[in-house]
Design a protein around this motif. Sequence first.
Motif, PDB file in Angstrom:
ATOM      1  N   THR A  83      -8.638  22.532  -0.110  1.00 34.96           N
ATOM      2  CA  THR A  83      -9.300  22.166   1.151  1.00 34.96           C
ATOM      3  C   THR A  83      -8.342  21.458   2.109  1.00 34.96           C
ATOM      4  N   ASP A  84      -7.050  21.538   1.806  1.00 40.13           N
ATOM      5  CA  ASP A  84      -6.033  20.857   2.622  1.00 40.13           C
ATOM      6  C   ASP A  84      -6.367  19.375   2.747  1.00 40.13           C
ATOM      7  N   PHE A  85      -6.911  18.829   1.656  1.00 41.11           N
ATOM      8  CA  PHE A  85      -7.239  17.406   1.515  1.00 41.11           C
ATOM      9  C   PHE A  85      -8.336  16.946   2.465  1.00 41.11           C
ATOM     10  N   GLU A  86      -9.121  17.901   2.961  1.00 43.32           N
ATOM     11  CA  GLU A  86     -10.309  17.532   3.733  1.00 43.32           C
ATOM     12  C   GLU A  86     -11.390  16.966   2.817  1.00 43.32           C
ATOM     13  N   GLY A 102      -4.701   6.299   4.887  1.00 43.61           N
ATOM     14  CA  GLY A 102      -5.493   7.484   4.598  1.00 43.61           C
ATOM     15  C   GLY A 102      -4.645   8.616   4.056  1.00 43.61           C
ATOM     16  N   GLU A 103      -5.284   9.729   3.745  1.00 47.94           N
ATOM     17  CA  GLU A 103      -4.564  10.862   3.157  1.00 47.94           C
ATOM     18  C   GLU A 103      -3.460  11.383   4.069  1.00 47.94           C
ATOM     19  N   PHE A 104      -3.613  11.162   5.376  1.00 46.27           N
ATOM     20  CA  PHE A 104      -2.589  11.625   6.328  1.00 46.27           C
ATOM     21  C   PHE A 104      -1.222  11.057   5.982  1.00 46.27           C
ATOM     22  N   CYS A 105      -1.170   9.795   5.601  1.00 43.15           N
ATOM     23  CA  CYS A 105       0.124   9.141   5.392  1.00 43.15           C
ATOM     24  C   CYS A 105       0.877   9.726   4.205  1.00 43.15           C
ATOM     25  N   LYS A 106       0.177  10.369   3.280  1.00 45.00           N
ATOM     26  CA  LYS A 106       0.848  10.978   2.131  1.00 45.00           C
ATOM     27  C   LYS A 106       1.479  12.323   2.485  1.00 45.00           C
ATOM     28  N   ILE A 121       0.308  -3.265   6.111  1.00 42.00           N
ATOM     29  CA  ILE A 121      -1.152  -3.234   6.217  1.00 42.00           C
ATOM     30  C   ILE A 121      -1.596  -1.869   6.723  1.00 42.00           C
ATOM     31  N   ASP A 122      -2.540  -1.296   6.026  1.00 48.25           N
ATOM     32  CA  ASP A 122      -3.196  -0.053   6.426  1.00 48.25           C
ATOM     33  C   ASP A 122      -3.932  -0.299   7.748  1.00 48.25           C
ATOM     34  N   SER A 123      -3.715   0.545   8.738  1.00 48.38           N
ATOM     35  CA  SER A 123      -4.325   0.320  10.064  1.00 48.38           C
ATOM     36  C   SER A 123      -5.851   0.346  10.002  1.00 48.38           C
ATOM     37  N   GLY A 124      -6.395   1.136   9.081  1.00 46.39           N
ATOM     38  CA  GLY A 124      -7.849   1.163   8.943  1.00 46.39           C
ATOM     39  C   GLY A 124      -8.391  -0.181   8.507  1.00 46.39           C
ATOM     40  N   VAL A 125      -7.649  -0.867   7.644  1.00 47.25           N
ATOM     41  CA  VAL A 125      -8.049  -2.203   7.197  1.00 47.25           C
ATOM     42  C   VAL A 125      -7.868  -3.208   8.331  1.00 47.25           C
ATOM     43  N   ARG A 181      16.104  -7.232  -4.140  1.00 42.84           N
ATOM     44  CA  ARG A 181      15.397  -7.186  -5.419  1.00 42.84           C
ATOM     45  C   ARG A 181      14.819  -8.536  -5.830  1.00 42.84           C
ATOM     46  N   HIS A 182      15.136  -9.595  -5.091  1.00 44.01           N
ATOM     47  CA  HIS A 182      14.513 -10.902  -5.324  1.00 44.01           C
ATOM     48  C   HIS A 182      13.307 -11.107  -4.412  1.00 44.01           C
ATOM     49  N   SER A 183      13.009 -10.111  -3.601  1.00 41.24           N
ATOM     50  CA  SER A 183      11.947 -10.212  -2.599  1.00 41.24           C
ATOM     51  C   SER A 183      10.653  -9.586  -3.114  1.00 41.24           C
ATOM     52  N   TYR A 184       9.644  -9.604  -2.248  1.00 45.48           N
ATOM     53  CA  TYR A 184       8.365  -8.973  -2.549  1.00 45.48           C
ATOM     54  C   TYR A 184       7.941  -8.081  -1.391  1.00 45.48           C
ATOM     55  N   VAL A 185       7.464  -6.907  -1.740  1.00 44.95           N
ATOM     56  CA  VAL A 185       6.765  -6.045  -0.793  1.00 44.95           C
ATOM     57  C   VAL A 185       5.294  -6.098  -1.173  1.00 44.95           C
ATOM     58  N   ILE A 186       4.450  -6.499  -0.228  1.00 43.21           N
ATOM     59  CA  ILE A 186       3.004  -6.544  -0.441  1.00 43.21           C
ATOM     60  C   ILE A 186       2.368  -5.454   0.410  1.00 43.21           C
ATOM     61  N   CYS A 187       1.401  -4.773  -0.155  1.00 42.81           N
ATOM     62  CA  CYS A 187       0.713  -3.729   0.593  1.00 42.81           C
ATOM     63  C   CYS A 187      -0.792  -3.946   0.516  1.00 42.81           C
ATOM     64  N   ILE A 188      -1.442  -3.925   1.666  1.00 39.00           N
ATOM     65  CA  ILE A 188      -2.893  -4.066   1.763  1.00 39.00           C
ATOM     66  C   ILE A 188      -3.441  -2.757   2.308  1.00 39.00           C
ATOM     67  N   GLY A 189      -4.210  -2.039   1.482  1.00 44.70           N
ATOM     68  CA  GLY A 189      -4.732  -0.771   1.977  1.00 44.70           C
ATOM     69  C   GLY A 189      -5.433   0.040   0.920  1.00 44.70           C
ATOM     70  N   GLY A 190      -5.840   1.229   1.321  1.00 44.84           N
ATOM     71  CA  GLY A 190      -6.483   2.156   0.412  1.00 44.84           C
ATOM     72  C   GLY A 190      -5.467   2.805  -0.517  1.00 44.84           C
ATOM     73  N   GLY A 191      -5.980   3.603  -1.447  1.00 46.20           N
ATOM     74  CA  GLY A 191      -5.124   4.170  -2.487  1.00 46.20           C
ATOM     75  C   GLY A 191      -3.989   5.020  -1.964  1.00 46.20           C
ATOM     76  N   ALA A 192      -4.238   5.821  -0.922  1.00 46.14           N
ATOM     77  CA  ALA A 192      -3.184   6.684  -0.388  1.00 46.14           C
ATOM     78  C   ALA A 192      -2.030   5.859   0.195  1.00 46.14           C
TER      79      ALA A 192
END
Length: 306
Positions: free
Chosen positions: A270-273, A82-86, A46-50, A106-117
């Motif tokens: 812009t250094d991703f600003e 956020g962009e920081f994590c990339k 989970i994305d901390s912002g979410v 490989r029989h498991s699932y990874v779920i991700c909740i968050g923004g695009g980055a």
Amino acid sequence: MHGKDFDIRISTTHRIRFTRDAFSVQNRMLIDLLETNGHAKVIVFIDSGVADAFPVLEARVNDYLERMPGFVSRGTVVQTGGEFCKRDADTLQTAWDTIEQAGIDRHSYVICIGGGAYLDVIGLAAATAHRGIRFVRFPTTTLAQDDSGVGVKNGINAYGKKNFLGTFAVPYAVVNDFVFLHGQPEIDRRAGIVEAVKVALVKDAAFFHWIEDHCDKLTQLHPHTLEETVERSALLHASHIAYGGDPFETGSSRPLDFGHWAAHKMEQLTDFELSHADAVGVGVALDTIYSWKTGRLDETSAMRIL
């Protein structure tokens, strides 16, 4: 010299779902969507912002996982998105460490909740651990729900370049939960609409006309209008990836990158600003003007777009 060429064909399903409040105990969408051998493990990043925007989310996700018949919960992990994590190698490394320690296979699932980055980073972790683990995306921003989250790419920034390291990997599923869509700050809800405008311009004139007709409601972020915009945009993006003839971008024709060549460069300079959404807005304007000035688009149409 002699040899033989083998034609290896791979067919995969790109599942796109739309729902509301996916982790409500009354919502069976995720249970019905995932396949299990009776004891498939599931871990959720989970994305901390979410997590901050939805304080009870982590508890609700854990409760939902425990109630899923035929699945084994491996809990939740909250990380900075956020962009920081990339740009932060620790985010990717921590994801790999967590996947290994949780016994995810490989029989498991990874779920991700968050923004695009954040989806990009955890998607890369899932695509490379065990050479590929089933990955389920829950995009939470307008930008991710109507564009990047329904794609088949992941990656991190390196050597000063956006997405220099990454893979193409079709996720097991993408779930657009509109509760997350409406839970964003107003500026983020509005900014991501630019990707819908972009795909309408290159793939569906009727959709562009519809956006024009509903501009006032979109300006007001009318919930139903925003949801329809996101859904139509997401399906157009996914349809092009599935049926456009080049899902992994081995050729040079990339219509979904309209406005993006300049956008990615501006982000880098812009250094991703500069946010991706704002950069794409400028990039679409630039490509529109180039189209007009080179005789590929009439002035009236160019002014409508601008």
